[in-house]
Motif scaffolding. Sequence first.
Motif, PDB file in Angstrom:
ATOM      1  N   SER A 188       0.825  -1.212   0.000  1.00  0.00           N
ATOM      2  CA  SER A 188       0.000   0.000   0.000  1.00  0.00           C
ATOM      3  C   SER A 188       0.859   1.262   0.000  1.00  0.00           C
ATOM      4  CB  SER A 188      -0.927   0.003   1.219  1.00  0.00           C
ATOM      5  OG  SER A 188      -0.180  -0.059   2.421  1.00  0.00           O
ATOM      6  N   GLN A 189       2.004   1.215   0.682  1.00  0.00           N
ATOM      7  CA  GLN A 189       2.906   2.364   0.705  1.00  0.00           C
ATOM      8  C   GLN A 189       3.556   2.587  -0.654  1.00  0.00           C
ATOM      9  OE1 GLN A 189       5.354   1.053   4.089  1.00  0.00           O
ATOM     10  NE2 GLN A 189       4.698   2.883   5.187  1.00  0.00           N
ATOM     11  N   ILE A 190       3.942   1.495  -1.314  1.00  0.00           N
ATOM     12  CA  ILE A 190       4.564   1.602  -2.632  1.00  0.00           C
ATOM     13  C   ILE A 190       3.567   2.156  -3.642  1.00  0.00           C
ATOM     14  CG2 ILE A 190       5.520   0.272  -4.552  1.00  0.00           C
ATOM     15  CD1 ILE A 190       6.800  -1.565  -2.495  1.00  0.00           C
ATOM     16  N   ALA A 191       2.334   1.630  -3.626  1.00  0.00           N
ATOM     17  CA  ALA A 191       1.306   2.093  -4.557  1.00  0.00           C
ATOM     18  C   ALA A 191       0.985   3.566  -4.324  1.00  0.00           C
ATOM     19  CB  ALA A 191       0.044   1.252  -4.406  1.00  0.00           C
ATOM     20  N   ALA A 192       0.829   3.956  -3.053  1.00  0.00           N
ATOM     21  CA  ALA A 192       0.492   5.337  -2.734  1.00  0.00           C
ATOM     22  C   ALA A 192       1.626   6.284  -3.097  1.00  0.00           C
ATOM     23  CB  ALA A 192       0.169   5.450  -1.244  1.00  0.00           C
ATOM     24  N   THR A 193       2.851   5.873  -2.826  1.00  0.00           N
ATOM     25  CA  THR A 193       4.022   6.701  -3.133  1.00  0.00           C
ATOM     26  C   THR A 193       4.170   6.879  -4.639  1.00  0.00           C
ATOM     27  OG1 THR A 193       5.142   5.956  -1.128  1.00  0.00           O
ATOM     28  CG2 THR A 193       6.525   6.889  -2.865  1.00  0.00           C
ATOM     29  N   ASP A 194       3.943   5.811  -5.385  1.00  0.00           N
ATOM     30  CA  ASP A 194       4.048   5.880  -6.846  1.00  0.00           C
ATOM     31  C   ASP A 194       3.020   6.841  -7.422  1.00  0.00           C
ATOM     32  OD1 ASP A 194       5.057   4.713  -9.465  1.00  0.00           O
ATOM     33  OD2 ASP A 194       2.926   4.262  -9.610  1.00  0.00           O
ATOM     34  N   ILE A 195       1.792   6.793  -6.909  1.00  0.00           N
ATOM     35  CA  ILE A 195       0.751   7.687  -7.396  1.00  0.00           C
ATOM     36  C   ILE A 195       1.061   9.133  -7.012  1.00  0.00           C
ATOM     37  CG2 ILE A 195      -1.680   8.318  -7.168  1.00  0.00           C
ATOM     38  CD1 ILE A 195      -2.325   5.390  -6.813  1.00  0.00           C
ATOM     39  N   ALA A 196       1.548   9.328  -5.778  1.00  0.00           N
ATOM     40  CA  ALA A 196       1.769  10.680  -5.256  1.00  0.00           C
ATOM     41  C   ALA A 196       2.782  11.461  -6.090  1.00  0.00           C
ATOM     42  CB  ALA A 196       2.225  10.609  -3.799  1.00  0.00           C
ATOM     43  N   TYR A 197       3.883  10.817  -6.515  1.00  0.00           N
ATOM     44  CA  TYR A 197       4.865  11.561  -7.313  1.00  0.00           C
ATOM     45  C   TYR A 197       4.459  11.624  -8.783  1.00  0.00           C
ATOM     46  CZ  TYR A 197       7.272   7.929 -10.031  1.00  0.00           C
ATOM     47  OH  TYR A 197       7.578   6.956 -10.941  1.00  0.00           O
ATOM     48  N   ALA A 198       3.618  10.669  -9.214  1.00  0.00           N
ATOM     49  CA  ALA A 198       3.224  10.632 -10.622  1.00  0.00           C
ATOM     50  C   ALA A 198       2.233  11.732 -10.972  1.00  0.00           C
ATOM     51  CB  ALA A 198       2.621   9.263 -10.957  1.00  0.00           C
ATOM     52  N   VAL A 199       1.443  12.174 -10.000  1.00  0.00           N
ATOM     53  CA  VAL A 199       0.461  13.230 -10.279  1.00  0.00           C
ATOM     54  C   VAL A 199       1.132  14.529 -10.725  1.00  0.00           C
ATOM     55  CG1 VAL A 199      -1.347  14.690  -9.290  1.00  0.00           C
ATOM     56  CG2 VAL A 199      -1.345  12.238  -8.831  1.00  0.00           C
ATOM     57  N   PRO A 200       2.078  15.093  -9.947  1.00  0.00           N
ATOM     58  CA  PRO A 200       2.738  16.319 -10.435  1.00  0.00           C
ATOM     59  C   PRO A 200       3.580  16.089 -11.681  1.00  0.00           C
ATOM     60  CG  PRO A 200       3.799  15.530  -8.431  1.00  0.00           C
ATOM     61  CD  PRO A 200       2.545  14.739  -8.594  1.00  0.00           C
ATOM     62  N   LEU A 201       4.161  14.879 -11.819  1.00  0.00           N
ATOM     63  CA  LEU A 201       4.972  14.595 -13.005  1.00  0.00           C
ATOM     64  C   LEU A 201       4.126  14.606 -14.265  1.00  0.00           C
ATOM     65  CD1 LEU A 201       7.410  13.643 -14.618  1.00  0.00           C
ATOM     66  CD2 LEU A 201       6.955  11.305 -13.804  1.00  0.00           C
ATOM     67  N   THR A 202       3.001  13.880 -14.252  1.00  0.00           N
ATOM     68  CA  THR A 202       2.141  13.834 -15.445  1.00  0.00           C
ATOM     69  C   THR A 202       1.495  15.194 -15.706  1.00  0.00           C
ATOM     70  OG1 THR A 202       0.359  12.938 -14.041  1.00  0.00           O
ATOM     71  CG2 THR A 202       1.666  11.368 -15.322  1.00  0.00           C
ATOM     72  N   ALA A 203       1.201  15.934 -14.624  1.00  0.00           N
ATOM     73  CA  ALA A 203       0.626  17.272 -14.807  1.00  0.00           C
ATOM     74  C   ALA A 203       1.623  18.203 -15.490  1.00  0.00           C
ATOM     75  CB  ALA A 203       0.196  17.841 -13.457  1.00  0.00           C
ATOM     76  N   LEU A 204       2.862  18.179 -15.017  1.00  0.00           N
ATOM     77  CA  LEU A 204       3.898  19.023 -15.609  1.00  0.00           C
ATOM     78  C   LEU A 204       4.166  18.629 -17.057  1.00  0.00           C
ATOM     79  CD1 LEU A 204       6.174  21.136 -15.392  1.00  0.00           C
ATOM     80  CD2 LEU A 204       7.662  19.299 -14.593  1.00  0.00           C
ATOM     81  N   ALA A 205       4.299  17.319 -17.296  1.00  0.00           N
ATOM     82  CA  ALA A 205       4.555  16.849 -18.659  1.00  0.00           C
ATOM     83  C   ALA A 205       3.370  17.175 -19.572  1.00  0.00           C
ATOM     84  CB  ALA A 205       4.832  15.345 -18.645  1.00  0.00           C
ATOM     85  N   GLY A 206       2.138  17.057 -19.027  1.00  0.00           N
ATOM     86  CA  GLY A 206       0.952  17.398 -19.811  1.00  0.00           C
ATOM     87  C   GLY A 206       0.926  18.870 -20.182  1.00  0.00           C
ATOM     88  N   ILE A 207       1.256  19.740 -19.231  1.00  0.00           N
ATOM     89  CA  ILE A 207       1.320  21.181 -19.506  1.00  0.00           C
ATOM     90  C   ILE A 207       2.403  21.468 -20.544  1.00  0.00           C
ATOM     91  CG2 ILE A 207       1.920  23.421 -18.507  1.00  0.00           C
ATOM     92  CD1 ILE A 207       0.635  22.432 -15.893  1.00  0.00           C
ATOM     93  N   GLY A 208       3.526  20.760 -20.419  1.00  0.00           N
ATOM     94  CA  GLY A 208       4.603  20.934 -21.390  1.00  0.00           C
ATOM     95  C   GLY A 208       4.170  20.562 -22.796  1.00  0.00           C
ATOM     96  N   HIS A 209       3.453  19.457 -22.935  1.00  0.00           N
ATOM     97  CA  HIS A 209       2.982  19.044 -24.262  1.00  0.00           C
ATOM     98  C   HIS A 209       1.877  19.968 -24.769  1.00  0.00           C
ATOM     99  CE1 HIS A 209       5.026  15.293 -25.451  1.00  0.00           C
ATOM    100  NE2 HIS A 209       5.249  15.150 -24.161  1.00  0.00           N
ATOM    101  N   TRP A 210       1.082  20.558 -23.850  1.00  0.00           N
ATOM    102  CA  TRP A 210       0.109  21.562 -24.262  1.00  0.00           C
ATOM    103  C   TRP A 210       0.844  22.767 -24.836  1.00  0.00           C
ATOM    104  CZ3 TRP A 210      -0.297  26.406 -21.678  1.00  0.00           C
ATOM    105  CH2 TRP A 210      -1.312  27.231 -22.171  1.00  0.00           C
ATOM    106  N   TRP A 211       1.940  23.159 -24.197  1.00  0.00           N
ATOM    107  CA  TRP A 211       2.781  24.263 -24.685  1.00  0.00           C
ATOM    108  C   TRP A 211       3.345  23.931 -26.062  1.00  0.00           C
ATOM    109  CZ3 TRP A 211       8.545  24.737 -23.901  1.00  0.00           C
ATOM    110  CH2 TRP A 211       9.026  25.979 -24.308  1.00  0.00           C
TER     111      TRP A 211
END
Length: 253
Positions: A188-211
């Motif tokens: 549960s810690q591994i799954a939660a940790t993976d999701i927690a860092y992936a949210v800002p990463l995918t958001a940033l990468a998504g904004i970058g591709h929008w740019w």
Amino acid sequence: MLELFLDSTHYVIAGALVGLLVGATGVGGGSLMTPLLTMIFGVTPTTAVGTDLAFAAITRGFGTAAHNLHENVRWDVVKLLCIGSITSALISIFALKLQGPISDSLSYFIHISIGISVLLTGASLLFRQKVLKWSLNNKNFLPRGSDLKIATILVGAFIGVLVTISSIGAGAIGTTLILLLYPHLKPSQIAATDIAYAVPLTALAGIGHWWLGNVHFDLLFGLLLGSVPAIWLVTKVKKMSASNKRWRTFSCK
């Protein structure tokens, strides 16, 4: 609005299917969505990656909130992963910008990157238990202290590049690498940790591709129209199932 909905029906269905996966597991479906968009719907690789990143950022956010994983998040690990992943994602976005207009060679490179990421995802799922067993039996070979921090940052940097280029990697691959470095963590810690860092990463990468002009908003709308209700439905059913199980347990006492 109705015409847009009818034109996007196939995207709505695809979003719903991936949404069911996100709702059931709490993990994004990048390894499914991007190949689906490119191979089934004929979306160009750059548009598929950019749109899926925006889609993943939103659905992962819903998945995180729905599963209430914050209590299990190892924020110290998330911080190190974000240092590496966000830095490498920014560098990757600017590198893509310097390439100028999308060329056939760039599209081919991204297409190959998607294929490699899918293969790495499959290998991660297939050998995850063996990786865990090796890590537990060979703790002396694993980095510790400052070396562990550096290794975590490097893992984040690798995932950052992979996600920015192919939109795949923050799920199964990231989970397996975290498991390799931190075998003592609970699932549960591994799954939660993976999701927690992936949210800002995918958001940033998504904004970058929008740019970069790689996000197709009609496509994104269709995918979200199917996925968000699917995530809500699955998590609602799971909560009802858990409540019924607790009630049956209480009644039997």
